[in-house]
Structure formats: structure tokens, C-alpha cells
Enzyme design. Structure first.
Site: not given
Length: 337
Positions: A117, A200, A203
Site C-alpha cells: 500500500k 483477487k 472493488k
């Protein structure tokens, strides 16, 4: 070690857009634990974790309510389980500071999600993003949770939680925090993209057809599954035949999870079928399972005051557990009370 009350804790970040991956990988497991009745169950919207990256306040508030609606629509009963927004139970953040002083910088720096991240510009990432595994440990241990249902990608954080608990217990000569066990189970612990079975389901994927959103209506659910990427070969008779077929494997796993079955059973029932027929069966199954959830979520989102009332009651119940545990932690550490 003392006997700890069997207690399950888990949470999802309210970052918007609940997907089939959230449902199969997490929420159905929460409902299963609630149904067992063997453990106290606590489920959380981890909104403090959400603000480790920039959030628009009104959007975060709506996302938190939407996530709560998703929990409720999927079968979480706020009378049988404790359902909370993390920020409404201040002991989470208070214990996290203690754990910031227990955890080591090297432990945090090795976290895979921090590396992913923060990317190449780690200097610009927030301190909260770096330290949030300590808050995650606090989320769990402020309840003395013994089990945490998680996806594969969160297993490392549970290992860190155990390290923090062990170091705290060792440093202060107590057996106060449990060695929490991660629980990774089911046919679809990691649901993959409908457009690329090696990635994966997310969203954040810009392609909406890559995922099933829990807010999708029946027609949208069916269309996305009928158009899901597969391959030209028929279904094999056992899971080993899917080892080099990620798109096919993903759809079989989804079918197994939605039907409360397993991949071997699904393949035994559908061996030799082509994916055009299988995907129609999968679409019918998914619509039957998911469309009522999307309808109920929409109804709940029209009643935000009721969602807020349920969360306030959940926070009251949660603090009956967390306040004594935090008070005892402070005593162990040496805080003047």
C-alpha cells in the site's frame, strides 16, 4: 495459560462497494460462527483503519452504514452478535497505543500490506498506515478474542497479533492476552476476478464486470456471471483438473461456496459440461442467494437512523467487555488509575 471465554472477532473496512469476495470470504463465515453458538461473536466496521488513507467524510459515513446494512442483510443478528463501528468503542484506540509501545519497528516494516500500500513513496504514507497492524491487534485483543475468521491475505496480521500478545505477556510476567487463532476456511476464502482468475476480486478494479457487488440487482448479477471469463474445455471430474485453469477454478469455487458445498462435489455433479451451461446454473444460484441481500440492503439504507441505533447499542454491549480489559491492561503497565 488461563481459560479464555471462547470469543470470535473480525471486521471489514468500510471502504465502499461490498463484493461477492467480501461476502463469501468473510461475511458468510461470520454468519456461520454466529449460528454455531459455541463462541461469543463480535463483528466490526473498522472505520479507524479506513482513515489511514484519505477519505471524504460524508462518503466514509455512508460506507460505514452500507457495510452495517450488508452485515444485517446477510444474516448477522445484532441480538445474537455484537455489531459495532470501531470508532464508537474508544478502547480499541487506547489499547492500540499500548501496543504501539510493545510492537517493534522491524515487525511493522515486514508487513506485506504495508509494502504493497505504501509503494515506492513510503515517505509520503501516513504513520497510521504503517502502525495500523498494532490497532488491528488491539481490535482483537481488547476482547480477548480467541478466534479470528480471516482471508489468506490477513494471516500475517494475526501472526503479528500473537507476537504482540506474547511480548506483552512476557515483558510484564502475566498470562493476560490469549494466543488468538486465525480461522481460514471454506471453498472461496479468496474470490478472484471474473475477468482474470489470477487476480483477487476487488472493488477498486476499474472494470465493474470483474466483480459482483452486493448492491447489484438480479439481472446484473446474472449478466456478469454469464460473461465471466472461462476457457473452452469442459469441466473435469475432480479439482486436480483445474490446477492450470484459474478462471475455471474460480467459478467452480464460487459455485461451491454459494451452494455450501465443495469443489470436488460440484465437479462430480457437473463433469463433462461446457461452461456455457455451467455459468447459467451459477448465475441462477447466485441470483437466488444474493438478490434478497441486495434488496434488504437497499431497504436498510433508507433507514439510517435505525442503523445508527443498532450500532450505538452494539457499542454499549462491546464496552461491557472492553472497559474491564483495558482497565486491567493499564494496571499491569503501571498507569495510575
Amino acid at each position: 495459560m488461563p481459560d479464555f471465554t471462547p470469543r470470535v472477532f473480525s471486521g471489514i473496512q468500510p471502504s465502499g462497494g461490498l463484493t461477492l469476495g467480501n461476502y463469501l470470504g468473510a461475511i458468510t463465515k461470520f454468519v456461520d460462527w454466529q449460528a454455531k453458538g459455541t463462541h461469543e461473536t463480535i463483528f466490526c466496521m473498522v472505520d479507524l483503519h479506513a482513515i489511514t488513507v484519505p477519505q471524504e467524510p460524508a462518503t466514509l459515513r455512508r460506507n460505514t452504514r452500507e457495510l452495517c446494512a450488508g452485515f444485517l442483510a446477510a444474516g448477522i443478528d445484532p441480538e445474537r452478535s455484537i455489531l459495532i463501528a470501531q470508532s464508537q468503542v474508544p478502547e480499541h484506540a487506547q489499547l492500540a497505543w499500548i501496543f504501539n509501545c510493545v510492537a517493534r519497528m522491524g515487525w511493522m516494516g515486514r508487513m506485506t500490506q504495508w509494502k504493497d500500500k505504501s509503494g515506492k513513496n513510503a515517505e509520503a504514507a501516513s504513520l497510521g498506515l504503517f502502525a495500523y497492524p498494532a490497532l488491528m491487534a488491539a481490535d482483537i485483543l481488547v476482547y480477548h478474542a480467541t478466534h479470528v475468521p480471516v482471508g489468506e491475505d490477513q494471516k500475517q496480521h494475526i501472526e503479528l497479533t500473537r507476537d504482540i500478545a506474547a511480548k506483552f505477556n512476557h515483558d510484564y510476567g502475566v498470562d493476560f492476552f490469549p494466543m488468538t487463532e486465525p480461522v481460514i476456511e471454506g471453498a472461496a476464502t479468496r474470490v478472484m476476478s471474473l475477468r482474470d482468475g489470477t487476480k483477487k476480486m476487488s472493488k477498486s478494479d476499474p472494470v465493474d464486470a470483474s466483480r459482483i457487488n452486493l448492491t447489484d440487482d438480479a439481472d446484473t448479477i446474472a449478466r456478469k456471471l454469464r460473461k465471466a471469463k472461462t476457457d473452452p474445455d469442459p469441466l473435469p471430474g475432480d479439482p486436480t483438473g483445474l490446477s492450470e485453469r484459474p478462471d475455471a477454478r474460480n467459478l467452480v469455487n464460487i459455485y461451491a461456496a454459494l451452494s455450501d458445498s465443495d469443489p470436488a462435489t460440484v465437479l462430480a455433479e457437473h463433469e463433462g459440461r461446457m461452461f456455457g451451461h455451467f455459468k447459467q446454473d451459477l448465475a441462477d444460484l447466485a441470483v437466488a442467494r444474493l438478490a434478497p441481500i441486495s434488496t434488504e440492503m437497499a431497504r436498510l439504507m433508507d433507514e439510517p437512523a435505525e442503523i445508527d441505533r443498532l450500532l450505538a447499542r452494539g457499542a454499549e454491549r462491546a464496552r461491557e467487555i472492553t472497559v474491564p480489559i483495558l482497565e486491567r491492561t493499564y494496571e499491569i503497565v503501571g498507569m495510575v488509575r
